[in-house]
Design a protein around this motif. Sequence first.
Motif, PDB file in Angstrom:
ATOM      1  N   ASP A  86       0.067  -7.133  18.730  1.00  0.00           N
ATOM      2  CA  ASP A  86      -0.771  -7.025  17.526  1.00  0.00           C
ATOM      3  C   ASP A  86      -0.012  -6.243  16.459  1.00  0.00           C
ATOM      4  OD1 ASP A  86      -2.785  -7.102  15.727  1.00  0.00           O
ATOM      5  OD2 ASP A  86      -4.280  -6.077  16.971  1.00  0.00           O
ATOM      6  N   GLU A  87       0.182  -6.864  15.293  1.00  0.00           N
ATOM      7  CA  GLU A  87       0.857  -6.224  14.169  1.00  0.00           C
ATOM      8  C   GLU A  87      -0.034  -6.320  12.935  1.00  0.00           C
ATOM      9  OE1 GLU A  87       4.610  -7.981  13.514  1.00  0.00           O
ATOM     10  OE2 GLU A  87       5.422  -7.496  15.514  1.00  0.00           O
ATOM     11  N   GLU A  88      -0.083  -5.237  12.159  1.00  0.00           N
ATOM     12  CA  GLU A  88      -0.886  -5.198  10.940  1.00  0.00           C
ATOM     13  C   GLU A  88      -0.086  -4.483   9.853  1.00  0.00           C
ATOM     14  OE1 GLU A  88      -5.313  -3.806   9.368  1.00  0.00           O
ATOM     15  OE2 GLU A  88      -4.728  -3.579  11.480  1.00  0.00           O
ATOM     16  N   ARG A  89       0.047  -5.122   8.712  1.00  0.00           N
ATOM     17  CA  ARG A  89       0.822  -4.572   7.603  1.00  0.00           C
ATOM     18  C   ARG A  89      -0.022  -4.620   6.328  1.00  0.00           C
ATOM     19  NH1 ARG A  89       6.637  -7.670   8.530  1.00  0.00           N
ATOM     20  NH2 ARG A  89       7.014  -6.881  10.653  1.00  0.00           N
ATOM     21  N   LYS A  90       0.006  -3.503   5.570  1.00  0.00           N
ATOM     22  CA  LYS A  90      -0.710  -3.400   4.304  1.00  0.00           C
ATOM     23  C   LYS A  90       0.238  -2.842   3.242  1.00  0.00           C
ATOM     24  CE  LYS A  90      -5.319  -2.682   6.274  1.00  0.00           C
ATOM     25  NZ  LYS A  90      -6.520  -1.809   6.299  1.00  0.00           N
ATOM     26  N   ARG A  91       0.126  -3.354   2.019  1.00  0.00           N
ATOM     27  CA  ARG A  91       0.932  -2.855   0.915  1.00  0.00           C
ATOM     28  C   ARG A  91       0.118  -2.914  -0.373  1.00  0.00           C
ATOM     29  NH1 ARG A  91       2.813  -7.023  -2.172  1.00  0.00           N
ATOM     30  NH2 ARG A  91       2.695  -9.114  -1.246  1.00  0.00           N
ATOM     31  N   LYS A  92       0.504  -2.036  -1.325  1.00  0.00           N
ATOM     32  CA  LYS A  92      -0.205  -1.970  -2.601  1.00  0.00           C
ATOM     33  C   LYS A  92       0.769  -1.544  -3.688  1.00  0.00           C
ATOM     34  CE  LYS A  92      -4.536  -0.379  -4.633  1.00  0.00           C
ATOM     35  NZ  LYS A  92      -5.771   0.410  -4.427  1.00  0.00           N
ATOM     36  N   VAL A  93       0.836  -2.327  -4.767  1.00  0.00           N
ATOM     37  CA  VAL A  93       1.686  -2.059  -5.921  1.00  0.00           C
ATOM     38  C   VAL A  93       0.783  -1.851  -7.129  1.00  0.00           C
ATOM     39  CG1 VAL A  93       3.572  -2.912  -7.372  1.00  0.00           C
ATOM     40  CG2 VAL A  93       3.526  -3.475  -4.927  1.00  0.00           C
ATOM     41  N   LYS A  94       1.002  -0.745  -7.886  1.00  0.00           N
ATOM     42  CA  LYS A  94       0.129  -0.449  -9.007  1.00  0.00           C
ATOM     43  C   LYS A  94       0.906   0.226 -10.134  1.00  0.00           C
ATOM     44  CE  LYS A  94      -1.332   3.844  -6.754  1.00  0.00           C
ATOM     45  NZ  LYS A  94      -2.494   4.618  -6.250  1.00  0.00           N
ATOM     46  N   VAL A  95       0.291   0.194 -11.337  1.00  0.00           N
ATOM     47  CA  VAL A  95       0.859   0.845 -12.516  1.00  0.00           C
ATOM     48  C   VAL A  95       0.513   2.322 -12.458  1.00  0.00           C
ATOM     49  CG1 VAL A  95       0.882   0.918 -15.043  1.00  0.00           C
ATOM     50  CG2 VAL A  95       0.684  -1.271 -13.848  1.00  0.00           C
ATOM     51  N   PRO A  96       1.508   3.196 -12.682  1.00  0.00           N
ATOM     52  CA  PRO A  96       1.199   4.631 -12.639  1.00  0.00           C
ATOM     53  C   PRO A  96       0.081   4.993 -13.600  1.00  0.00           C
ATOM     54  CG  PRO A  96       3.559   4.258 -12.697  1.00  0.00           C
ATOM     55  CD  PRO A  96       2.920   2.935 -12.939  1.00  0.00           C
ATOM     56  N   LEU A  97      -0.764   5.922 -13.177  1.00  0.00           N
ATOM     57  CA  LEU A  97      -1.905   6.441 -13.927  1.00  0.00           C
ATOM     58  C   LEU A  97      -3.000   5.401 -14.073  1.00  0.00           C
ATOM     59  CD1 LEU A  97      -0.076   8.521 -16.719  1.00  0.00           C
ATOM     60  CD2 LEU A  97      -0.987   9.294 -14.530  1.00  0.00           C
ATOM     61  N   LEU A  98      -2.675   4.221 -14.633  1.00  0.00           N
ATOM     62  CA  LEU A  98      -3.711   3.196 -14.816  1.00  0.00           C
ATOM     63  C   LEU A  98      -4.219   2.660 -13.480  1.00  0.00           C
ATOM     64  CD1 LEU A  98      -2.216   1.192 -17.832  1.00  0.00           C
ATOM     65  CD2 LEU A  98      -3.990   2.965 -17.862  1.00  0.00           C
ATOM     66  N   GLY A  99      -3.316   2.543 -12.496  1.00  0.00           N
ATOM     67  CA  GLY A  99      -3.728   2.026 -11.198  1.00  0.00           C
ATOM     68  C   GLY A  99      -4.529   3.006 -10.382  1.00  0.00           C
ATOM     69  N   ASP A 100      -4.556   4.289 -10.789  1.00  0.00           N
ATOM     70  CA  ASP A 100      -5.312   5.303 -10.056  1.00  0.00           C
ATOM     71  C   ASP A 100      -6.723   5.471 -10.573  1.00  0.00           C
ATOM     72  OD1 ASP A 100      -3.096   5.779  -8.500  1.00  0.00           O
ATOM     73  OD2 ASP A 100      -2.296   7.300  -9.882  1.00  0.00           O
ATOM     74  N   ILE A 101      -7.087   4.764 -11.643  1.00  0.00           N
ATOM     75  CA  ILE A 101      -8.428   4.877 -12.180  1.00  0.00           C
ATOM     76  C   ILE A 101      -9.401   4.195 -11.228  1.00  0.00           C
ATOM     77  CG2 ILE A 101      -9.931   4.295 -14.121  1.00  0.00           C
ATOM     78  CD1 ILE A 101      -7.468   4.309 -15.890  1.00  0.00           C
ATOM     79  N   PRO A 102     -10.480   4.845 -10.852  1.00  0.00           N
ATOM     80  CA  PRO A 102     -11.455   4.198  -9.955  1.00  0.00           C
ATOM     81  C   PRO A 102     -11.987   2.905 -10.565  1.00  0.00           C
ATOM     82  CG  PRO A 102     -11.892   6.546 -10.107  1.00  0.00           C
ATOM     83  CD  PRO A 102     -10.857   6.240 -11.153  1.00  0.00           C
ATOM     84  N   VAL A 103     -12.163   1.898  -9.721  1.00  0.00           N
ATOM     85  CA  VAL A 103     -12.691   0.584 -10.066  1.00  0.00           C
ATOM     86  C   VAL A 103     -11.754  -0.126 -11.031  1.00  0.00           C
ATOM     87  CG1 VAL A 103     -14.639  -0.756 -10.952  1.00  0.00           C
ATOM     88  CG2 VAL A 103     -15.034   1.385  -9.683  1.00  0.00           C
ATOM     89  N   LEU A 104     -11.527   0.436 -12.224  1.00  0.00           N
ATOM     90  CA  LEU A 104     -10.663  -0.225 -13.189  1.00  0.00           C
ATOM     91  C   LEU A 104      -9.213  -0.271 -12.729  1.00  0.00           C
ATOM     92  CD1 LEU A 104     -12.049   1.265 -16.552  1.00  0.00           C
ATOM     93  CD2 LEU A 104     -12.513  -0.972 -15.526  1.00  0.00           C
ATOM     94  N   GLY A 105      -8.842   0.594 -11.795  1.00  0.00           N
ATOM     95  CA  GLY A 105      -7.473   0.586 -11.322  1.00  0.00           C
ATOM     96  C   GLY A 105      -7.102  -0.684 -10.578  1.00  0.00           C
ATOM     97  N   GLN A 106      -8.112  -1.466 -10.080  1.00  0.00           N
ATOM     98  CA  GLN A 106      -7.820  -2.730  -9.413  1.00  0.00           C
ATOM     99  C   GLN A 106      -7.206  -3.742 -10.367  1.00  0.00           C
ATOM    100  OE1 GLN A 106      -8.063  -3.171  -6.192  1.00  0.00           O
ATOM    101  NE2 GLN A 106      -8.937  -1.141  -5.834  1.00  0.00           N
ATOM    102  N   LEU A 107      -7.477  -3.589 -11.695  1.00  0.00           N
ATOM    103  CA  LEU A 107      -6.912  -4.509 -12.677  1.00  0.00           C
ATOM    104  C   LEU A 107      -5.436  -4.241 -12.906  1.00  0.00           C
ATOM    105  CD1 LEU A 107      -9.811  -4.494 -15.288  1.00  0.00           C
ATOM    106  CD2 LEU A 107      -9.376  -6.157 -13.471  1.00  0.00           C
ATOM    107  N   PHE A 108      -4.961  -3.085 -12.487  1.00  0.00           N
ATOM    108  CA  PHE A 108      -3.564  -2.720 -12.712  1.00  0.00           C
ATOM    109  C   PHE A 108      -2.834  -2.514 -11.387  1.00  0.00           C
ATOM    110  CE2 PHE A 108      -6.139  -1.176 -16.243  1.00  0.00           C
ATOM    111  CZ  PHE A 108      -5.489  -1.739 -17.331  1.00  0.00           C
ATOM    112  N   SER A 109      -3.245  -3.243 -10.361  1.00  0.00           N
ATOM    113  CA  SER A 109      -2.606  -3.115  -9.042  1.00  0.00           C
ATOM    114  C   SER A 109      -2.588  -4.455  -8.331  1.00  0.00           C
ATOM    115  CB  SER A 109      -3.337  -2.080  -8.185  1.00  0.00           C
ATOM    116  OG  SER A 109      -4.669  -2.494  -7.934  1.00  0.00           O
ATOM    117  N   SER A 110      -1.762  -4.545  -7.291  1.00  0.00           N
ATOM    118  CA  SER A 110      -1.645  -5.742  -6.443  1.00  0.00           C
ATOM    119  C   SER A 110      -1.740  -5.298  -4.995  1.00  0.00           C
ATOM    120  CB  SER A 110      -0.327  -6.463  -6.707  1.00  0.00           C
ATOM    121  OG  SER A 110      -0.162  -7.547  -5.813  1.00  0.00           O
ATOM    122  N   THR A 111      -2.580  -5.961  -4.196  1.00  0.00           N
ATOM    123  CA  THR A 111      -2.846  -5.578  -2.802  1.00  0.00           C
ATOM    124  C   THR A 111      -2.454  -6.713  -1.869  1.00  0.00           C
ATOM    125  OG1 THR A 111      -4.683  -4.189  -3.512  1.00  0.00           O
ATOM    126  CG2 THR A 111      -4.588  -4.771  -1.176  1.00  0.00           C
ATOM    127  N   GLY A 112      -1.806  -6.371  -0.758  1.00  0.00           N
ATOM    128  CA  GLY A 112      -1.429  -7.341   0.272  1.00  0.00           C
ATOM    129  C   GLY A 112      -1.849  -6.864   1.654  1.00  0.00           C
TER     130      GLY A 112
END
Length: 542
Positions: A274-300
């Motif tokens: 069993d292998e599980e991998r997670k990654r997340k790429v985001k714009v600094p500061l903007l990607g850390d905003i709650p809820v709205l930060g999802q618009l400035f990030s990519s999740t895998g």
Amino acid sequence: MDQYQDLMVRTFYLNNAKSKEIVNLLRSMLDVKKVYVNEILNAITVRENPEKMKLVEKVISANDLKEAEVILDVEILEISRSKTLEYGWNFEPSMSAAASIKGTVVGSTTTGTTTGIATDTSGATTGIKLSDLSKLTSENIILTLPSLVVKLIKQDSDAQTLANPRVRVLNNKKAEFHIGERIPIQTSTIQATTVSQVTSTFEYKDTGIKLNIEPTIHLNNTVTMNIKLEVSSLGDAINFGNNQIQYKFGTRRTDTMLNLRDGETVIIGGMISDEERKRKVKVPLLGDIPVLGQLFSSTGDEGRKSDILLSITPNIVRALEVPDKDIQAFWSGTEDNYDVKPIFVSGPGKSSKPAEKALSKTEVLDTMAKREKQAAPPEPAAPAAGPEQPKQAAAPSAAPAPAAVPATVQLKPVFAQTAVGQEARFELTAENVQGLFGAIITITYDPKVVDFKTASEGQLMNRDGQQTSFLFSNNIKAGTVDLYLTRIGDVGGVNGNGTLCALVFQGKAGGTSDLSLKSAKLTNYGRETLKSELKGGKVTVK
């Protein structure tokens, strides 16, 4: 004895046993000294006296038997399941900027690399004046923003890889097979001191599916198997520097031993990776905003899970061969003199004279009559003259011996009824036996209706406390059960009625199965066959 005893020379050609092993057996058991081994022909040549030569023949016949064989139906199933989920904005990290003053490139930035030089038309590199930077305006600066890609991907795959080898192997021999690849692995590097030459050494590692099976076939048609299963795969590469790259290997392995009946199937599983991998790429500061930060990030999110299932079924194609009873056990003489018959017969009520062939009841009565006739006194002569004497009545002649009553071998009860999965018990009895010493009985049944479970010895053969031997073997495909019973030692036979053994059958499917006594060979202590009548039974499964 050495000068006058005749010796024989005989060559034994072996079919299955190894000549070296048979020679060691003869030397240890019969003290055979003059023997030659021919490994090319798998034969042995023996020079001995006739009595010992008979023993050599019996020992070889009891050991030169065909080896049992089994076919292994193996099914290897690899079930892999992977899930992939990606969503969000994919920010490309490239950005370029340039400033132009009077047709001269002041500075440029491309993919994160900054240069602070200028180039004229001739290609020569010139410097930048610090005073020119104060003349920069918004019209002289060009910026290229990062590119944006919207990603909405969901994958769910379920794959099966099936391997179904079929292997035929001898008893106590190993079967091996490998399904996969051989990967080269660098083990060492040698650099010459005089010449700039590098020599590398490699070894190969097997990856994929490796299976080793060693079966042992028993007389009751069961197979004990030693199973070793290994599933390995090539992993990620590891860079150790100086162009030294090695790989990781993932391994799943099991080592077990199990016992199966002929035709029985077992499944081994649970070797899960069993292998599980997670990654997340985001714009600094903007990607850390709650809820709205999802618009400035990519999740895998990626998950992989695989399982290995092993199914194995043994099918016996040649069962263990059992020699006849007269070869399994026989007389061998004394410590100094070898012979195939006993010199003295000992036991309660038996003479210590050399053993003779047993006489029938009629022969015993005739012998006794002859002895009485020889021992009777002569009759007195009749007087010459005188009154007539009355004649004596003639002695009555011996009555003829009654005919021997045959023994009866039958199953009890004659009819039994059971359900699917339930057991039915029968007793194999013998009546009117005289001097019973050994018995070989074969019983047939319908393997589609019932399964033979087990057999246990009765009380008839050892009713006087003597040691006995009891064996049974079951052939599922043929639907036969072979029973072997004998008394051990110079103990004579048994008389009367009793139970030879108990048999247990289990209901398999609806129907009626005949339990027939296919053959029965009853013998006395002198290896003579006793007459017998056979009566079988029936079992109904509902």
